[in-house]
Write a protein that holds these residues in place. Structure first.
Motif: not given
Length: 446
Positions: A394-415
């Protein structure tokens, strides 16, 4: 566009705008004429145009953005949690708990039988209420607590916002934000105001700025923030309480979804003098998503309004489900399993973070089911590179409300990755960052 809108009354103007939207002449995000421009072109009083836009806003057809004007509401779907449908890729974006770590309810089911519950009886099982009062009271002053049971945390947040807000009211949300919260705010017709977060949760300046914009509610995750895993420190929580001192009637909702699984202490932003508040704790992360039950502790007025939306005979939570949840959370073996599960998630996230850092992508594991990977390049580019290597993230854009550095992330489920798959993902992710134009950071460098 202005000349296509017709009507002399507010109702007729609103109907005209809705017709243009239905016909496709106006699409999601399109701007409507300023009030004065519309009034002048139609030869009507400015108040008539204002009333027309108000009707459209209350119906969820348009949204207002202050000085940004009035726009056609965006009804495009929000990304949802869970497995991707019909994907041939290895899904590392689910956000799901490990099914092997969800307690087996078979033995507890024998303890849920009892007298039938009839219309008009209390909506909360008496024994569950006693247990929940101790559970919630450990982190809140007991004399302030009123309890309500809802069908999960998302249900609680939706009902809490609905009993306090009207369409176009502003709501402060963490950025990046939990997908369900984004969906709830959009469907409710509220206006999200992003509050940046860091490793210690909501930032003080971000919350202050949101309050200055007139938000009427704040949704905060005190620990295991989804998607980043951030958690409030004691000092950050105290600083946020200080900011909220001047806004005692803003509804503060704390979604402590990870609760029993969390490895971190609970720190609240709800001060002793705050007048409108709610703490929500769901059982879905440790008893399973199918256990749609959450406990909400709140001030008496909020509890009363919330209870009115849970009238017996319509939407109360099944007492069989309540009794099952109680039987599980009071079983010492189940409690031990939950503790072991929490330790497992934390250890697996730490191990993968170390593996990824060694591969040249520095990561610090937070709290929760997921791992947030901040990237030096756009997350969408990296996720596309991962897809070519057989992974779905999941790219960070899906979780971002604004185009900030927060959008430049990945959420991984790796457990749930075994060692070979974890090693392959770390290698592929480093290669994906490099292929997207990012620079890898050698292990041990600043």
């Amino acid at each position: 566009m202005t000349l296509e809108i017709t009507g002399r009354s507010a109702a007729d103007i609103a109907v005209s705008v809705r017709r243009l939207i239905e016909q496709g002449a106006l699409g999601p995000g399109d701007a409507l004429p300023p009030v004065r421009t519309l009034a002048d072109s139609l030869g009507v009083n400015r108040n008539t145009a204002v009333a027309a836009y108000r009707q459209l806003t209350q119906a969820g057809v348009v949204v207002t953005r202050g000085r940004g004007g009035t726009h056609v509401a965006d009804r495009s779907p929000v990304a949802q949690e869970g497995f991707a449908v019909d994907s041939v890729l290895r899904d590392i974006a689910t956000g799901n708990p490990d099914p092997a770590l969800i307690p087996d309810p078979s033995r507890a089911l024998a303890n849920v039988v009892g007298a039938p519950v009839l219309y008009g009886e209390p909506v909360i099982d008496r024994r569950l209420e006693q247990w929940a009062r101790e559970w919630m009271g450990a982190d809140l002053a007991p004399e302030r607590i009123e309890l309500t049971i809802t069908s999960g945390a998302g249900d609680a947040v939706e009902r809490l916002l609905a009993q306090a807000l009207v369409r176009d009211d502003a709501v402060a949300l963490e950025d990046p934000c939990f997908l369900t919260s984004i969906h709830t705010v959009r469907v409710g017709g509220y206006r999200p105001v992003p509050v940046p977060i860091d490793d210690e949760g909501m930032t003080v300046d971000g919350l202050r700025a949101a309050l200055d914009q007139g938000v009427r509610a704040v949704v905060c995750t005190p620990r295991a923030q989804n998607p980043t895993g951030a958690g409030l420190s004691a000092q950050r929580a105290a600083d946020l309480r200080a900011v909220l001192l001047e806004h005692p009637y803003v509804l503060v909702i704390e979604d402590d979804h990870f609760s029993m699984l969390s490895r971190r202490p609970f720190h609240s932003i709800i001060g002793p003098e705050h007048r409108r508040w709610a703490l929500v704790r769901s059982v879905s992360k440790f008893l399973g998503p199918d256990m749609c039950l959450a406990v909400t502790a709140s001030d008496p007025d909020t509890a009363e309004r919330l209870a009115m939306r849970l009238t017996p005979g319509t939407t109360w939570v099944s007492h069989l489900l309540q009794r099952l949840a109680l039987a599980l959370v009071t079983d010492p073996d189940v409690i031990a399993d939950i503790e072991a599960a929490g330790a497992h998630y934390a250890e697996r996230n730490r191990a993968f973070a170390a593996r990824l850092t060694a591969a040249g992508v520095p990561v610090t594991a937070g709290d929760g089911l997921n791992l947030w990977v901040q990237l030096p390049v756009p997350a969408r580019d990296v996720s596309e590179q991962l897809m070519r290597r057989g992974w779905l993230a999941r790219p960070g854009e899906e979780f971002a409300l604004a185009q900030t550095p927060a959008a430049r992330g990945l959420r991984l489920t790796v457990h749930d990755l075994d060692e070979p798959d974890a090693e392959r993902l770390a290698t592929d992710l480093a290669a994906a960052v490099r292929a997207a134009g990012g620079r890898l950071v050698p292990a041990g460098s600043d």
